[in-house]
Design an enzyme around this catalytic site. Sequence first.
Site, short mmCIF file in Angstrom:
data_model
loop_
_atom_site.label_atom_id
_atom_site.label_comp_id
_atom_site.label_asym_id
_atom_site.label_seq_id
_atom_site.Cartn_x
_atom_site.Cartn_y
_atom_site.Cartn_z
N GLY A 56 -5.96 2.39 6.46
CA GLY A 56 -5.89 0.95 6.31
C GLY A 56 -7.09 0.29 6.96
N SER A 57 -8.29 0.80 6.67
CA SER A 57 -9.50 0.48 7.43
C SER A 57 -10.25 -0.76 6.96
CB SER A 57 -10.47 1.67 7.37
OG SER A 57 -10.84 1.95 6.02
N GLU A 83 -8.94 -0.46 -2.40
CA GLU A 83 -9.62 -1.68 -2.80
C GLU A 83 -10.07 -1.60 -4.26
OE1 GLU A 83 -9.56 -4.23 -1.01
OE2 GLU A 83 -9.05 -3.43 0.96
N ALA A 119 -3.16 5.67 0.13
CA ALA A 119 -2.95 6.41 1.37
C ALA A 119 -1.59 7.08 1.41
CB ALA A 119 -3.08 5.47 2.57
N TYR A 246 11.31 -12.13 10.51
CA TYR A 246 10.42 -11.01 10.81
C TYR A 246 11.13 -9.92 11.61
CZ TYR A 246 6.17 -8.40 11.35
OH TYR A 246 5.25 -7.40 11.27
N LYS A 255 9.79 -1.97 11.27
CA LYS A 255 9.05 -1.81 12.52
C LYS A 255 9.86 -1.01 13.53
CE LYS A 255 5.44 -4.10 11.16
NZ LYS A 255 4.19 -3.39 10.84
N THR A 287 -3.86 -13.07 8.66
CA THR A 287 -4.20 -11.93 7.82
C THR A 287 -3.62 -12.15 6.43
OG1 THR A 287 -2.19 -10.65 8.32
CG2 THR A 287 -4.05 -10.41 9.85
#
Length: 405
Positions: A56-57, A83, A119, A246, A255, A287
Amino acid sequence: MSERVIAPKSRGFLFLDSHPGGCEQLVDDMWRAVPAPSPAGVDGDGDDGPVALVIGSSAGYGLAATVAGLARTGIRGIGVCFEKAPARRTGTAGWYRTAATARLARQHGRDMVFLNGDAFSDTMKEKVAGVLAERFGGRLDYLIYSVAAPRRTDPDTGDVHASVLRPIGAPYTTKTLVFDEDGAPEVKDVTTAPAGGDDIEQTVAVMGGADWERWIAFLADRSLLADGFTTAALSYIGSPLTAAIYRQGTIGAAKAHLEATARTLHERLAKTVGGRAVTSVNAAAVTQSSTAIPGIALYVGLLRGVLGDAMVPPIGQLADLWDQLSGVRPLVLDDEGRVRLDAWELDPAVQDAVAERWSLVTGDSLAELAELDWFGDEVRRLYGFSVPGVDYTAPVETDVAWPAP
């Protein structure tokens, strides 16, 4: 050559095109913002640097992990992302950010390979294993996992799992920030229906720890984990103001699964390679993932209104994480075994101030209570716009090649 002038065109928080020059400048600015490494901060240099894999770079905290690792810790290794290449429209912003990151890595003598693809797939895991074996001596020192995705195909079953943003147990109504057709900001109430059916299980399958654990097992089975191997998955807890959608919602369940996976992996790695696994709880930022969550955009704008420049951007947070992972500073964990980079956000005084603004905010008071100009610029910068020093009236080359190894 495919030069043209690119103007920002958006639908809400989503932009139709990205600006290559702005994306490049943004990555340059991030690199310059990383504190210079201390002698203890670089495990090696050039061909001797620690080998890292960042999954996830190309965006958000994963991009910050890549740039901070290169600039401060002296990593070399592999970045994995997904991408879209330039075609009728520009490439995705992450495509251009990756090209810029690769350029800076070369300039500073860092051997960094970037692989574009899914990924979650075993095909990508095979590619990474091959590059590690052939190019980096068959050793991996660090793995940073930073993946946010809407869906995941299970490599074993072929089932496609889809994540959802829903509360658990009851509908959730919250204030949220929206923009009208003229781009004017508004505060509206939005209600989200609760999770139903297998929504929780589906979201955990995508955003939980299953793929992270699969990566570690895949590489361990091929004897690619170095002694002392360290892995960190990036996570978020957030404010009580956003907890229902969340941390207490479907994403929060994912999470929690990620954190449980960290504990399992830590026990396994400690026994096999003297290694460790942690989750890193990062703090709020603008983000592409966070702007999709109801209430988060308004919350971040109000948080900026309270803190101003005291907010720590992702690049500063990830420089801190690399210092802890590489031993520049002691690794500090909470009672759940998590690295906490969010203390400044969750400081009780800060949260009280944000909560007060939250209770007062309306369309009329929005500009007074939230940093809207900053927030709008941050959203545009996700796509390479509103970056200082870029001439947006000049044509720019959009047909940028993916960085060759």
